[in-house]
Scaffold this active site. Structure first.
Site, mmCIF file in Angstrom:
data_model
loop_
_atom_site.group_PDB
_atom_site.id
_atom_site.type_symbol
_atom_site.label_atom_id
_atom_site.label_comp_id
_atom_site.label_asym_id
_atom_site.label_seq_id
_atom_site.Cartn_x
_atom_site.Cartn_y
_atom_site.Cartn_z
ATOM 1 N N ASP A 260 58.876 50.736 74.034
ATOM 2 C CA ASP A 260 59.586 51.972 73.679
ATOM 3 C C ASP A 260 60.921 51.670 73.020
ATOM 4 O O ASP A 260 61.573 50.655 73.333
ATOM 5 C CB ASP A 260 59.825 52.820 74.935
ATOM 6 C CG ASP A 260 58.536 53.406 75.507
ATOM 7 O OD1 ASP A 260 57.543 53.500 74.754
ATOM 8 O OD2 ASP A 260 58.529 53.746 76.706
ATOM 9 N N TYR A 261 61.324 52.566 72.137
ATOM 10 C CA TYR A 261 62.636 52.531 71.477
ATOM 11 C C TYR A 261 62.853 51.253 70.670
ATOM 12 O O TYR A 261 63.980 50.801 70.500
ATOM 13 C CB TYR A 261 63.761 52.740 72.494
ATOM 14 C CG TYR A 261 63.511 53.910 73.405
ATOM 15 C CD1 TYR A 261 63.487 55.206 72.912
ATOM 16 C CD2 TYR A 261 63.228 53.713 74.754
ATOM 17 C CE1 TYR A 261 63.212 56.284 73.744
ATOM 18 C CE2 TYR A 261 62.964 54.779 75.594
ATOM 19 C CZ TYR A 261 62.952 56.061 75.083
ATOM 20 O OH TYR A 261 62.678 57.119 75.907
ATOM 21 N N ARG A 262 61.764 50.637 70.211
ATOM 22 C CA ARG A 262 61.816 49.407 69.406
ATOM 23 C C ARG A 262 62.445 48.236 70.153
ATOM 24 O O ARG A 262 62.968 47.302 69.566
ATOM 25 C CB ARG A 262 62.517 49.655 68.065
ATOM 26 C CG ARG A 262 61.774 50.700 67.218
ATOM 27 C CD ARG A 262 62.320 50.827 65.823
ATOM 28 N NE ARG A 262 62.279 49.597 65.063
ATOM 29 C CZ ARG A 262 61.233 49.138 64.377
ATOM 30 N NH1 ARG A 262 60.105 49.806 64.391
ATOM 31 N NH2 ARG A 262 61.309 48.022 63.686
ATOM 32 N N LEU A 263 62.388 48.277 71.478
ATOM 33 C CA LEU A 263 62.873 47.160 72.301
ATOM 34 C C LEU A 263 61.674 46.265 72.630
ATOM 35 O O LEU A 263 61.322 46.045 73.788
ATOM 36 C CB LEU A 263 63.552 47.691 73.569
ATOM 37 C CG LEU A 263 64.765 48.600 73.324
ATOM 38 C CD1 LEU A 263 65.297 49.151 74.648
ATOM 39 C CD2 LEU A 263 65.849 47.836 72.581
#
Length: 135
Positions: A111-114
Site C-alpha cells: 500500500d501507498y507505494r511502500l
C-alpha cells in the site's frame, strides 16, 4: 545468421536483463547477468524433445518479424509439414541461450507505494549477498 531479433539481441547485449511481472500477485522478479549460447548438441537434444508441431513452427516462424496474416503462418506451417514428413531437423538459425544470473531483484507491491524490494547479488564465491532496497 539469426532470423530472430531476440537471438541477435542476446548475442550483442553485454548486460542482459529479464523481468517477470505478475500483476495479479503484485509481484515482480528482475534478473541481470550474462548470456551463454548453448552448445549445438544440447540445442539439438532439446529440439528433438519438442512436440513435432513445435519443431515445424520453428521453421515456419520468422520470429518477431511482421506477419501479414495468420493465414500466412498457417500456410508456411503446412508447407514445412509437407517438406518434413518424418523427422524434423533443427533449423540452422535455431539456437538456445542461458541467462547466468549475477543479480536478482524481488519486488512485492505494498500500500501507498511502500513496496518491499530485495536484491540478491552473486559474490563470485558461489553464494549471494542479500540487500533490502528502498521502493
Amino acid at each position: 545468421m539469426a532470423r530472430a531479433a531476440r537471438e541477435g539481441n542476446c548475442a550483442k547485449t553485454s548486460a542482459p536483463r529479464s523481468a517477470f511481472h505478475w500483476k495479479s500477485r503484485q509481484r515482480q522478479v528482475r534478473i541481470e547477468g550474462t548470456i551463454t549460447e548453448l552448445p549445438p548438441a544440447e540445442v539439438d537434444d532439446y529440439f528433438r524433445r519438442r512436440h513435432r508441431m513445435s519443431q515445424i513452427g520453428a521453421w515456419a516462424s520468422q520470429q518477431s518479424r511482421p506477419l501479414t496474416s495468420r493465414e500466412e503462418l498457417i500456410a508456411l506451417t503446412t508447407e514445412y509439414e509437407k517438406q518434413f514428413p518424418d523427422d524434423v531437423p533443427r533449423p540452422p538459425y535455431w539456437t538456445g541461450f542461458v541467462l547466468n544470473p549475477q543479480r536478482m531483484e524481488f519486488w512485492q507491491e505494498r500500500d501507498y507505494r511502500l513496496h518491499d524490494r530485495f536484491a540478491f547479488t552473486a559474490n563470485g564465491e558461489g553464494s549471494w549477498t542479500k540487500q533490502r532496497l528502498f521502493p
